[in-house]
Design an enzyme around this catalytic site. Structure first.
Site, mmCIF file in Angstrom:
data_model
loop_
_atom_site.group_PDB
_atom_site.id
_atom_site.type_symbol
_atom_site.label_atom_id
_atom_site.label_comp_id
_atom_site.label_asym_id
_atom_site.label_seq_id
_atom_site.Cartn_x
_atom_site.Cartn_y
_atom_site.Cartn_z
ATOM 1 C CG ASN A 194 -1.877 -1.191 1.191
ATOM 2 O OD1 ASN A 194 -2.384 -1.575 0.135
ATOM 3 N ND2 ASN A 194 -2.062 -1.805 2.345
ATOM 4 N NE ARG A 195 3.289 2.977 -5.089
ATOM 5 C CZ ARG A 195 3.220 1.807 -5.719
ATOM 6 N NH1 ARG A 195 3.209 0.682 -5.025
ATOM 7 N NH2 ARG A 195 3.169 1.763 -7.047
ATOM 8 C CG LEU A 196 1.480 2.562 4.097
ATOM 9 C CD1 LEU A 196 0.645 2.010 5.247
ATOM 10 C CD2 LEU A 196 1.512 4.089 4.157
#
Length: 216
Positions: A194-196
């Site tokens: 999730n792009r974290l």
């Protein structure tokens, strides 16, 4: 010709590994060597390829891929033509950044610092370890200069091949040699869902390194 894909729709959800402040080495070169060794063992394509970014006297940037040839406590070494565009820019502004990207491991490393020329004897040793054809190529190519056609360098290569055909040793060109990037900052990036993503940075503070986490 129009693209057949919508670039905005291309994305990957990274989930292979994690990276934390507690898991990394206290010394960034040691952490880099751990990741480089894992890239080598994983047989990623061109594991030593790094994007070298430089700027000219006006602050305009340029970038290209070069190959890492040595890692030590002092820094990262690569070799090139001193009269090439990157060589000229390093004379004007002796600082650079390099970026490694290993997609199959979902990892990126960014390193910034001052760049110095390697000692002539170090450049000599590496030059004479290269294949003979590569040694001749260093003489034949006026890197980054405009030439009329490919035949120009092919003719030069042929003439030099004939000249050094029976030579036991080819001298290193005075315009060719090594540089060492002496790091002042490292960033280790590990892809996460999730792009974290995980981003761990080392910043040099006198004789030690400060480790911190950045938001993705």
């Amino acid at each position: 010709m129009a693209l057949t894909h919508n670039l905005a729709d291309i994305r990957s959800n990274y989930s292979r590994q994690a990276l934390s402040e507690d898991s990394v080495s206290r010394e960034p070169i040691q952490q880099f060597n751990v990741w480089l060794e894992e890239a080598l063992k994983s047989k990623v394509e061109e594991p030593t390829a790094m994007v070298l970014s430089t700027v000219n006297a006006q602050g305009k940037p340029s970038a290209r891929v070069v190959l890492l040839k040595d890692v030590s406590a002092d820094g990262l070494s690569f070799f090139t033509n001193y009269e090439s565009r990157k060589g000229q820019e390093l004379r004007e502004s002796p600082f650079a950044a390099v970026t490694f990207f290993w997609p199959s491991l979902e990892r990126q490393v960014r390193i910034e610092g001052k760049v110095v020329k390697l000692a002539p004897e170090v450049s000599d040793t590496y030059f004479h370890s290269r294949p003979k054809g590569s040694q001749i190529g260093a003489w034949a190519s006026p890197q980054s200069q405009e030439i009329e056609s490919r035949e120009v360098i092919e003719k030069a290569d042929q003439q030099l091949s004939e000249k050094y055909n029976d030579a036991d040793t080819i001298p290193r060109p005075p315009h060719w040699g090594g540089y060492q990037l002496q790091p002042e900052r490292f960033e280790f990036w590990q892809g996460r869902p999730n792009r974290l993503h995980d981003r761990i940075v080392y910043e040099q503070q006198q004789d030690s390194w400060k480790i911190k986490r950045l938001a993705p």
